[in-house]
Design an enzyme around this catalytic site. Structure first.
Site, short mmCIF file in Angstrom:
data_model
loop_
_atom_site.label_atom_id
_atom_site.label_comp_id
_atom_site.label_asym_id
_atom_site.label_seq_id
_atom_site.Cartn_x
_atom_site.Cartn_y
_atom_site.Cartn_z
N ASP A 40 0.81 -1.32 0.05
CA ASP A 40 -0.06 -0.02 -0.16
C ASP A 40 1.06 1.33 -0.05
OD1 ASP A 40 -2.16 1.85 0.27
OD2 ASP A 40 -2.84 0.92 2.06
N ASP A 41 0.91 1.87 -1.07
CA ASP A 41 1.64 3.16 -1.23
C ASP A 41 3.06 3.13 -1.11
OD1 ASP A 41 -1.01 4.26 -0.83
OD2 ASP A 41 -0.50 5.71 0.72
N CYS A 80 -5.92 4.49 -3.60
CA CYS A 80 -6.27 3.03 -3.05
C CYS A 80 -7.46 2.26 -3.78
CB CYS A 80 -6.41 3.02 -1.60
SG CYS A 80 -4.90 3.32 -0.56
N ARG A 84 -7.60 -0.75 -6.25
CA ARG A 84 -7.92 -2.30 -5.88
C ARG A 84 -9.21 -2.60 -6.75
NH1 ARG A 84 -5.20 -2.80 -0.76
NH2 ARG A 84 -4.03 -0.97 -0.87
N LYS A 136 -6.13 -5.60 3.87
CA LYS A 136 -6.89 -4.59 3.59
C LYS A 136 -7.96 -4.67 2.43
CE LYS A 136 -6.15 0.36 1.86
NZ LYS A 136 -5.35 1.45 1.91
N HIS A 138 -10.82 -2.17 1.46
CA HIS A 138 -11.15 -0.78 1.01
C HIS A 138 -12.08 -0.73 -0.13
CE1 HIS A 138 -9.22 3.44 1.33
NE2 HIS A 138 -10.43 3.45 1.67
N SER A 161 -8.10 1.81 5.14
CA SER A 161 -6.88 2.14 5.45
C SER A 161 -6.44 2.16 6.98
CB SER A 161 -6.43 3.33 4.88
OG SER A 161 -6.79 3.38 3.60
N HIS A 231 1.68 2.30 4.11
CA HIS A 231 0.75 3.50 4.07
C HIS A 231 1.07 3.84 5.57
CE1 HIS A 231 -3.18 5.43 4.36
NE2 HIS A 231 -3.41 5.16 3.27
N ASP A 283 -0.42 -0.76 -4.72
CA ASP A 283 -1.75 -0.19 -5.31
C ASP A 283 -1.47 1.28 -5.95
OD1 ASP A 283 -1.16 1.24 -3.08
OD2 ASP A 283 -3.34 1.40 -2.45
N ASN A 284 -0.49 1.95 -5.53
CA ASN A 284 -0.40 3.34 -6.05
C ASN A 284 1.01 3.74 -5.64
OD1 ASN A 284 -2.77 4.00 -3.75
ND2 ASN A 284 -0.83 4.80 -3.43
N LYS A 304 1.59 9.40 -5.32
CA LYS A 304 -0.04 9.15 -5.17
C LYS A 304 -0.82 9.96 -5.50
CE LYS A 304 -2.94 7.58 -1.51
NZ LYS A 304 -2.69 7.00 0.10
#
Ligand code: MG
Length: 463
Positions: A40-41, A80, A84, A136, A138, A161, A231, A283-284, A304
């Site tokens: 994540d991130d 996010c 996803r 996660k 989301h 998150s 994240h 994811d980003n 992001k």
């Protein structure tokens, strides 16, 4: 008489040989297990094998040396939830409705990934796969949108998150981020803890993932391991905390790296490695406004929430010993949107004919049979098409600094970059290439004709 006995014995021999051959064939043809590990991130420049000078990622580096490392791999959106949704459905946010001015689903969101969408989990479950999500989600936190209603048999993780719970403690009271709710930890449809100690989240997710793989060693499975990290807020377990030269961000990435190592080790120990495709990505891009608590996109510009490369190009490693050639570096275009059609092919699953996919089956590229499959990448912010890439060329029709209040700038003549000679998007060469501008304008107009589905992210529960 003797001849009759001989014929009889011979026919038994033939039949049993055919039978053994059929059993062997069936064994060989068992469809592969599939594991997607989603950070994540995590930024393009945050792993050792992507050039980070001080974050140690020995397990991911080894995974890359035993598999395929992508250098031009994209996600379906720069934040996010839409990213996803794109990964799990093979469809852009404008088709699923997972986009909106709220950016991502919040604690008080009323929407979710529509149940009419087909997720990878639903597709593979129909083919007899065990399906689990660790981590996660989301994609909607109302009961009807939870993962167990979207094709997953098992879930251990958080609905959104890790910053959507307790923010800090003030005068002995816990202060929460929105709607005054603690972060829930779910097991299937039940909240088993509120505000779990995040220091141990990666460790617990790893234990869950290993346990799941062991429980499914005789049946094909799909495991979607969507870590909450790196994240913010950042937490590592005591074994990793304070160890990295890159500070807590490095500690967290190194623990995630350890976690991937445990999964690959489990597959090898169970002799499942030759029949399991594992893909690692994020994811980003990095959340740059978090300063040193956020990651780095390396030589790519922005992060992001941006349609510059740093927002949507990610590290990506595909691993399948014996099927994917070890030590391959692949600079062809690929996307998380391609997962669903690729997995459909590997699992002999049917794609729904009633919907348009934005992904393409890239299995022949993974197996070294084709050098390149995808030629286009689309970069959206919400339902707005900001930029497109065709081959080496990228045109920005709208630009906007991530997480700023600046008004987006619309470019009548788009900015044009050659992403292969200028990966940092520094030199606008629109004036030198009117033919390419006109071709990309046509592609842009074509893509703009897609009518966006109603936004799911803009739906909120009334207070
Ligand atoms: Mg993210």
């Amino acid at each position: 008489m003797k001849l009759a006995i001989k014929i009889f014995l011979f026919s038994i021999l033939i039949n049993s040989t055919v039978c053994i051959a059929q059993i062997k064939k069936r064994r060989v043809e068992r469809t592969p297990n599939i594991i997607v590990v989603l950070a994540d991130d995590l930024g393009y420049g945050d792993l050792g094998c992507y050039g980070h000078p001080t974050i140690l990622t020995p397990n991911l580096d080894k995974m890359a040396s035993e598999g395929m490392r992508f250098t031009q791999f994209y996600v379906g959106a720069a934040v996010c939830s839409p990213s996803r949704a794109a990964l799990l459905t093979g469809r852009l946010g404008i088709r699923t409705g997972v986009y909106g001015i709220g950016d991502v689903f919040h604690v008080n969101s009323a929407g979710g990934l529509p149940l009419s969408e087909m997720t990878i989990a639903e597709m593979l479950k129909a083919k007899g796969y065990g399906t689990a999500i660790i981590g996660k989600w989301h994609l909607g936190s109302l009961p009807e949108y939870l993962p167990t209603h979207q094709g997953f048999d098992y879930w251990f993780g958080t609905p959104y998150s890790n910053d959507m719970g307790k923010v800090h403690t003030y005068q002995g009271k816990n202060i929460y981020s929105a709607n005054n709710k603690p972060l829930p930890l779910y097991k299937n449809d039940q909240v088993i803890e509120e505000e779990p100690d995040q220091h141990f989240l990666t460790k617990r997710y790893t234990e869950e993932a290993v346990k799941y793989i062991k429980s499914k060693k005789d049946k094909p499975f799909f495991l979607y391991y969507a870590s909450n990290f790196p994240h913010t807020p950042l937490y590592a377990s005591p074994a990793f905390e304070g160890k990295s030269k890159r500070g807590i961000y490095g500690d967290v990435v190194t623990e995630l790296d350890w976690s991937v190592g445990e999964i690959l080790k489990t597959l090898k120990d169970l002799k499942l490695d030759k029949n399991t495709l594992v893909i690692f990505t994020s994811d980003n891009g990095p959340w740059l406004t978090q300063l040193d608590q956020g990651g780095s996109a390396g030589m790519l510009y922005e992060g992001k929430n941006s349609t510059y490369e740093g927002g949507m190009r990610e590290p990506a490693i595909a691993w399948w010993p014996g099927k994917i050639k070890a030590g391959t570096i692949n600079s062809a275009l690929a996307s998380t949107l391609d997962f669903l059609p690729t997995f459909a092919n590997l699992a002999h699953a049917n794609l729904s004919k009633d919907r348009i996919l934005d992904g393409t089956d890239i299995s022949e590229m993974l197996f070294g049979k084709k050098a390149q499959i995808r030629n286009m990448i689309y970069y959206y912010i919400n339902e707005n098409l900001y930029a497109i890439r065709k081959g080496a060329w990228k045109a920005h029709f709208t630009t906007h600094r991530s997480y700023s209040n600046e008004v987006p700038v619309v470019h009548e003549t788009p900015l044009l970059y050659n992403i292969e000679t200028d990966p940092s998007e520094k030199y606008d060469v629109a004036a030198q290439h009117p033919d390419i501008i006109s071709d990309l304008k046509n592609e842009y107009e074509k893509q703009k004709k897609i009518i966006p589905a109603p936004s799911e992210i803009d739906k909120f529960i009334k207070p």
